[in-house]
Write a protein that holds these residues in place. Structure first.
Motif, PDB file in Angstrom:
ATOM      1  N   ALA A  40      14.229 -20.305  -6.701  1.00  0.00           N
ATOM      2  CA  ALA A  40      13.159 -21.252  -6.427  1.00  0.00           C
ATOM      3  C   ALA A  40      12.233 -21.297  -7.640  1.00  0.00           C
ATOM      4  O   ALA A  40      12.159 -20.335  -8.408  1.00  0.00           O
ATOM      5  CB  ALA A  40      12.369 -20.821  -5.196  1.00  0.00           C
ATOM      6  N   MET A  42       9.234 -20.930  -7.779  1.00  0.00           N
ATOM      7  CA  MET A  42       8.112 -19.991  -7.748  1.00  0.00           C
ATOM      8  C   MET A  42       8.450 -18.594  -8.250  1.00  0.00           C
ATOM      9  O   MET A  42       7.557 -17.807  -8.493  1.00  0.00           O
ATOM     10  CB  MET A  42       7.525 -19.898  -6.331  1.00  0.00           C
ATOM     11  CG  MET A  42       8.475 -19.597  -5.212  1.00  0.00           C
ATOM     12  SD  MET A  42       8.960 -17.871  -5.109  1.00  0.00           S
ATOM     13  CE  MET A  42       7.418 -17.158  -4.571  1.00  0.00           C
ATOM     14  N   ARG A  68      21.480 -21.158  -6.055  1.00  0.00           N
ATOM     15  CA  ARG A  68      21.406 -20.599  -4.698  1.00  0.00           C
ATOM     16  C   ARG A  68      22.803 -20.213  -4.231  1.00  0.00           C
ATOM     17  O   ARG A  68      23.481 -20.977  -3.550  1.00  0.00           O
ATOM     18  CB  ARG A  68      20.770 -21.610  -3.749  1.00  0.00           C
ATOM     19  CG  ARG A  68      19.294 -21.765  -4.016  1.00  0.00           C
ATOM     20  CD  ARG A  68      18.548 -22.447  -2.907  1.00  0.00           C
ATOM     21  NE  ARG A  68      17.116 -22.289  -3.123  1.00  0.00           N
ATOM     22  CZ  ARG A  68      16.178 -22.894  -2.428  1.00  0.00           C
ATOM     23  NH1 ARG A  68      16.497 -23.720  -1.457  1.00  0.00           N
ATOM     24  NH2 ARG A  68      14.902 -22.685  -2.704  1.00  0.00           N
ATOM     25  N   MET A  91      14.672 -27.796  -9.733  1.00  0.00           N
ATOM     26  CA  MET A  91      13.588 -27.910  -8.766  1.00  0.00           C
ATOM     27  C   MET A  91      12.321 -28.320  -9.508  1.00  0.00           C
ATOM     28  O   MET A  91      11.858 -27.610 -10.394  1.00  0.00           O
ATOM     29  CB  MET A  91      13.382 -26.576  -8.046  1.00  0.00           C
ATOM     30  CG  MET A  91      12.479 -26.712  -6.847  1.00  0.00           C
ATOM     31  SD  MET A  91      12.163 -25.139  -6.051  1.00  0.00           S
ATOM     32  CE  MET A  91      13.533 -25.027  -4.945  1.00  0.00           C
ATOM     33  N   TRP A 167       8.122 -20.560   4.706  1.00  0.00           N
ATOM     34  CA  TRP A 167       9.006 -20.286   3.565  1.00  0.00           C
ATOM     35  C   TRP A 167       8.853 -18.863   3.044  1.00  0.00           C
ATOM     36  O   TRP A 167       7.750 -18.393   2.787  1.00  0.00           O
ATOM     37  CB  TRP A 167       8.735 -21.270   2.426  1.00  0.00           C
ATOM     38  CG  TRP A 167       9.914 -21.303   1.491  1.00  0.00           C
ATOM     39  CD1 TRP A 167      11.036 -22.051   1.642  1.00  0.00           C
ATOM     40  CD2 TRP A 167      10.098 -20.539   0.304  1.00  0.00           C
ATOM     41  NE1 TRP A 167      11.919 -21.804   0.628  1.00  0.00           N
ATOM     42  CE2 TRP A 167      11.384 -20.883  -0.208  1.00  0.00           C
ATOM     43  CE3 TRP A 167       9.337 -19.600  -0.379  1.00  0.00           C
ATOM     44  CZ2 TRP A 167      11.885 -20.318  -1.381  1.00  0.00           C
ATOM     45  CZ3 TRP A 167       9.841 -19.035  -1.537  1.00  0.00           C
ATOM     46  CH2 TRP A 167      11.108 -19.397  -2.030  1.00  0.00           C
ATOM     47  N   ASN A 212       9.348 -29.723  -0.614  1.00  0.00           N
ATOM     48  CA  ASN A 212       8.792 -28.685   0.250  1.00  0.00           C
ATOM     49  C   ASN A 212       7.456 -28.240  -0.345  1.00  0.00           C
ATOM     50  O   ASN A 212       7.397 -27.830  -1.503  1.00  0.00           O
ATOM     51  CB  ASN A 212       9.779 -27.506   0.315  1.00  0.00           C
ATOM     52  CG  ASN A 212       9.358 -26.466   1.341  1.00  0.00           C
ATOM     53  OD1 ASN A 212       8.446 -26.705   2.128  1.00  0.00           O
ATOM     54  ND2 ASN A 212      10.032 -25.330   1.331  1.00  0.00           N
ATOM     55  N   VAL A 214       4.737 -25.540  -0.046  1.00  0.00           N
ATOM     56  CA  VAL A 214       4.492 -24.239   0.591  1.00  0.00           C
ATOM     57  C   VAL A 214       3.048 -23.822   0.352  1.00  0.00           C
ATOM     58  O   VAL A 214       2.547 -23.896  -0.773  1.00  0.00           O
ATOM     59  CB  VAL A 214       5.452 -23.157   0.047  1.00  0.00           C
ATOM     60  CG1 VAL A 214       5.228 -21.837   0.769  1.00  0.00           C
ATOM     61  CG2 VAL A 214       6.895 -23.595   0.191  1.00  0.00           C
ATOM     62  N   ASP A 235       2.760 -23.744  -3.799  1.00  0.00           N
ATOM     63  CA  ASP A 235       4.084 -23.682  -4.432  1.00  0.00           C
ATOM     64  C   ASP A 235       4.887 -24.848  -3.874  1.00  0.00           C
ATOM     65  O   ASP A 235       5.208 -24.875  -2.694  1.00  0.00           O
ATOM     66  CB  ASP A 235       4.751 -22.357  -4.051  1.00  0.00           C
ATOM     67  CG  ASP A 235       6.279 -22.439  -4.068  1.00  0.00           C
ATOM     68  OD1 ASP A 235       6.835 -23.245  -4.830  1.00  0.00           O
ATOM     69  OD2 ASP A 235       6.904 -21.682  -3.284  1.00  0.00           O
ATOM     70  N   THR A 236       5.160 -25.842  -4.692  1.00  0.00           N
ATOM     71  CA  THR A 236       5.976 -26.937  -4.172  1.00  0.00           C
ATOM     72  C   THR A 236       7.293 -27.009  -4.909  1.00  0.00           C
ATOM     73  O   THR A 236       7.396 -26.598  -6.064  1.00  0.00           O
ATOM     74  CB  THR A 236       5.282 -28.316  -4.304  1.00  0.00           C
ATOM     75  OG1 THR A 236       5.584 -28.876  -5.581  1.00  0.00           O
ATOM     76  CG2 THR A 236       3.791 -28.225  -4.081  1.00  0.00           C
ATOM     77  N   GLY A 237       8.296 -27.512  -4.219  1.00  0.00           N
ATOM     78  CA  GLY A 237       9.607 -27.633  -4.851  1.00  0.00           C
ATOM     79  C   GLY A 237      10.295 -28.895  -4.379  1.00  0.00           C
ATOM     80  O   GLY A 237      10.465 -29.107  -3.170  1.00  0.00           O
TER      81      GLY A 237
END
Ligand code: SER
Length: 871
Positions: A40, A42, A68, A91, A167, A212, A214, A235-237
């Motif tokens: 991710a 982050m 992933r 991302m 998350w 997403n 977060v 934290d966005t993705g």
């Protein structure tokens, strides 16, 4: 809109909101025991969320290469079968470290999607966390709900459970509730059939999550509890490939310009058209996806291998190879041919793809060739298994052996068996697989307790460049238990002179000495999320005491010698072999050093000699260390410093210069190259296609090496006549030896000749058989030779020879072939019987056989008994 422009526009948007654009961190993670790959955006900021370090900018944005394929977030099995999951993906993200929170995150996301990218808001759904009644006992995220209500009609807000709307990166670490943004890209006809909100999170290929957001506000502790983070973060993705699908009006990620060049090339190579059949479509998507994962990871310095991250990469590549093998009929390496297309298309955003292109192609081609061989061999083995099977079933054990020992993929086994009307005991296979997994999990299981906090960690916590001893306090500690190492403690000090493993250099060892005299050994030092962790066998009795942290000085200075020698070696290789040489790995410890680098052929001994001479010349030049500690990355590069691919560099870096060698490096070095004393290469080998390895020693180890060599030489000299010139003396000895051997051979021949005529006289006639039983002084080969010669000259011959050699007895029996037939005599049987007199046994053929034994005293008796066989 081209994908390149989409990426750019995202970053520009957040730049306009005061975010600084930062580069993607490497996809392969090196200093976090809880993660193998970046999964991710982050990950690279974890230390900021946890409060372990303070960021320079509290608003940043980037595009992060993620993978992933293992651990909590693993999409591997979906990839290729659907059109929107990937192993490697980009991302896009924006972050706030203790700065803005939910309101800005939500409003900006919405503005970017609907006003900048002009996505029809009616196609968007958003979700909020509904709360949970489990041990965390969290409530509905009302703050996010109220914010969304202001911009989205309520019927497009979805309440999501913990699985979708809370998350967590892994089992431990920063986490929080999140809001996802989903998009419905179905046709109007489809939309009329079912409302989009019913399809959110239902694995529908055209109703997918794109972003997403977060809201990081908790830390998940090792014991499973949640604790509030000291500050709240964003934290966005956003899935870049999915965003491209939406903005390019496509129905599949693979129809965007991120993937079409790759698919076109696959079509060209295989002659199979994308869209022709479901099986070949899946295979083509798998290959287009997997080549990205593998290529990016090689560019990051992670080659396919048999362990850890390298093994994961190998398996991804093998998955692609076998899909091609099965569904596209590719029997030759071809995936490597996609690399130029990939680097052409993404090399601007990720320059490592361009500079590492040759290496990526070579490594992938080699892997393909070797796995294709495995597949061919596996097919033969599988065919044999089918032939041997009586009930048309292959046991789980056999299939597992094929999979585990030979690397033959189980789904291919299943497919081939099905095609041939055989069955696979799948349950049996699963059971074997589980057994193996349990074994390896047990062997590597580590459980870490929560940190017990005692004191603050100072901001400039590492003081080991200047000090080897320091007065310190314990800042935090925890207990860890592992099957391999048993019970250990991890101790973090407020500041420390101990160097944590990194940049190829091993962690320092030493002791922590408490003010009341207790000594605790530090057996290793490592970095974890920017904390410097000391590994100890025991915990000091009184953790509140004052301590002195003392680094083992001998080990440290030997390691420093090898580290500087590594830099000089790197410089020497680039200057002698060429600037295509790039570091691909290194290992620096006190006893020796190892350096892996890109180079396409074996380094010759002349080249190695030149390299050694080059390094030793730098050592003798007495070059002083010139260290720049907080220099900007760009400035260091402009000064000519070498940076490594796959390394994560901050804005300010440390540059190490010795004369013309300049590298970005956080490691420990000597003050002056003369401290290295001497550099000696001890080995050169291949690590993978296009990667060579040099092993070497320096300093004390080199000194010991030469001492040992000198001792050996002295010993040799002491046994020689002409000790002043041992080389000449040994050459003379060898010449003499050859001459003597020749003499012996010719003497033996003469002797055998004489012996033969003597023996011929001694042969007597017994019952019409020419018989001789005698002791001779020849070796086994000589006897055999003699027996056969006599056999040619004398008909109806029965011979028994006995000899004693090196304290052992040997009987050899020869019988003419006619006798064997007519009189039914058998030399094998005879020597076996006579063997008992010499305490031994033997055998051979009816016309010639031998027996060896450990009792030479019995030879005479055996020889006497010979006659009884023909009487
Ligand atoms: N960490 C979140 C995710 O990976 C948002 O970036 O989905």
């Amino acid at each position: 809109m081209k994908s390149q422009d989409i990426r750019k526009q995202f970053l520009e948007y957040f730049k306009s909101k005061s975010h600084s654009i930062v580069p993607s961190a490497p996809m392969v993670i090196k200093d976090d025991p809880t993660l193998m790959f970046t999964n991710a955006g982050m990950n690279q900021f974890k230390e900021f969320f946890l409060g372990n370090s303070i960021p320079k900018n509290n608003r940043v944005t980037d595009t992060q290469k993620c993978l992933r394929v293992s651990g909590k977030h693993n999409d591997l099995e979906e990839v290729g079968h659907d059109t929107y999951h990937h192993t490697m993906f980009e991302m896009l993200g924006n972050w706030s470290f203790g700065d803005y929170f939910k309101e800005e995150a939500i409003n900006w996301a919405w503005e970017l999607l609907t006003e900048v990218f002009k996505i029809n808001p009616e196609n968007l759904y958003v979700s909020v966390f509904e709360g949970s009644e489990d041990r965390d006992n969290l409530g509905l995220d009302t703050e996010a709900l109220e914010l969304w209500k202001k911009i989205v009609p309520e019927d497009r807000i979805i309440y999501g459970n913990k699985k979708d709307n809370f998350w967590e990166m892994g089992d431990q670490g920063p986490c929080g509730p999140c809001s996802e943004i989903h998009i419905d890209i179905r046709s109007e006809v489809e939309k009329a059939k079912a409302p989009g909100r019913d399809l959110v999170n239902m694995d529908h290929p055209q109703v997918v999550e794109i972003w997403n957001l977060v809201f990081m506000q908790y830390n998940r502790k090792a014991n499973g509890d949640l604790e509030e983070l000291p500050a709240k973060h964003i934290d966005t993705g956003m899935g870049f490939e999915r965003l491209c699908m939406v903005l390019q009006n496509k129905q599949s990620n693979y129809d965007t310009d991120v993937f079409t060049p790759l698919l076109n090339e696959i079509e060209k190579i295989t002659g199979v058209q994308y869209g022709k059949s479901e099986d070949s479509n899946i295979a083509m998507r798998v290959i287009a996806d997997h080549v990205r994962a593998v290529a990016f990871s090689i560019a990051d310095g992670q080659l396919p291998s048999n362990t850890g991250a390298g093994y994961v990469i190998r398996r991804i590549l093998r998955r692609a190879i076998r899909y091609g093998f099965t569904f596209l009929n590719t029997k030759e390496p071809f995936i490597y041919k996609l690399v130029p297309v990939l680097s052409e298309q993404m090399g601007v955003a990720f320059p490592e793809l361009k500079s590492q292109q040759g290496l990526m192609e070579n490594v992938i081609r080699e892997e393909e060739a070797s796995f294709l061989r495995t597949l061919e061999q596996g097919l033969v083995l599988l065919e044999n298994l089918m032939k041997d099977s009586k009930d048309k079933t292959i046991s789980g054990e056999k299939a597992f052996e094929l999979y585990d020992t030979f690397g033959f993929p189980i789904d291919l086994t299943a497919l081939i068996l099905r095609e041939n009307g055989y069955e696979l005991d799948e349950k049996g296979f699963e059971a074997e697989l589980k057994k193996q997994k349990d074994r390896s999990r047990e062997a590597t299981a580590v459980s870490a307790g929560d940190w017990i906090d005692l004191n603050e960690v100072e901001e400039d916590t590492f003081i080991g460049y200047d000090q080897l001893e320091a007065e310190v306090k314990v800042a935090k500690y925890r207990k860890v238990e592992s099957k391999k190492k048993g019970e250990m403690y991890q101790v973090v000090l407020n500041k420390t002179p101990f160097y944590p493993e990194g940049g190829g250099q091993v962690g320092d060892k030493g002791i922590i000495l408490s003010s009341d005299g207790e000594v605790v050994d530090v057996v290793d030092t490592k970095k974890e999320n920017n904390l410097i962790v000391h590994f100890t066998k025991e915990l000091p009795r009184n953790t509140d005491a004052d301590f002195k942290a003392i680094v083992n000085k001998t080990e440290r200075s030997n390691t420093a010698s090898n580290h500087t020698a590594t830099h000089l070696l790197h410089q020497a290789l680039r200057s002698i072999l060429g600037t295509h040489v790039e570091q691909k790995g290194s290992m620096v410890q006190s006893g020796y050093l190892r350096f892996d680098f890109s180079h396409f052929s074996k380094v010759t001994s002349e080249e190695l000699e030149k390299v050694e001479t080059f390094v030793n010349a730098r050592i003798r030049e007495n070059l002083s260390l010139e260290e720049q500690r907080n220099i900007s990355y760009q400035e260091a590069i402009d000064q000519g410093a070498i940076a490594l691919f796959g390394e994560k560099y901050g804005d300010s870096v440390r540059a190490i210069r010795f004369g013309d060698s300049m590298e970005l490096c956080g490691g420990i070095h000597v003050r002056n190259t003369s401290d290295i004393w001497y550099f000696k290469i001890t080995g050169e080998s291949a690590v993978a296609s296009g990667i060579r390895r040099i092993e070497a020693i320096s300093g004390e180890a080199a000194m010991e090496y030469f001492e040992e060599q000198t001792n050996i030489l002295e010993e040799i000299k002491s046994g020689l006549k002409n000790a002043n010139d041992p080389v000449k003396a040994i050459n003379n000895l060898q010449d003499e030896n050859i001459a003597l051997k020749r003499q012996v051979e010719s003497l033996l021949k003469d002797k055998a000749k004489n012996l033969k005529s003597e023996l011929k006289q001694e042969v007597k006639n017994v019952n019409g058989i020419n018989f001789l039983s005698k002791r001779v002084d020849l070796d086994a080969a000589g006897i055999k030779d003699l027996a056969f010669q006599l056999g040619e000259e004398i008909d109806d011959l029965f011979l028994l020879f006995g000899t004693e050699q090196n304290g052992k007895a040997l009987l050899s029996c020869y019988i003419s072939k006619d006798l064997v037939k007519e009189k039914d005599l058998n030399a094998g049987q005879i020597v076996r019987e006579l063997g008992k007199y010499i305490q031994g046994g033997g055998g051979g053929q009816p016309f010639f056989a031998t027996a060896g034994g450990k009792k030479p005293d019995g030879l005479n008796e055996a020889l006497q008994k010979a006659e009884s066989f023909i009487k």
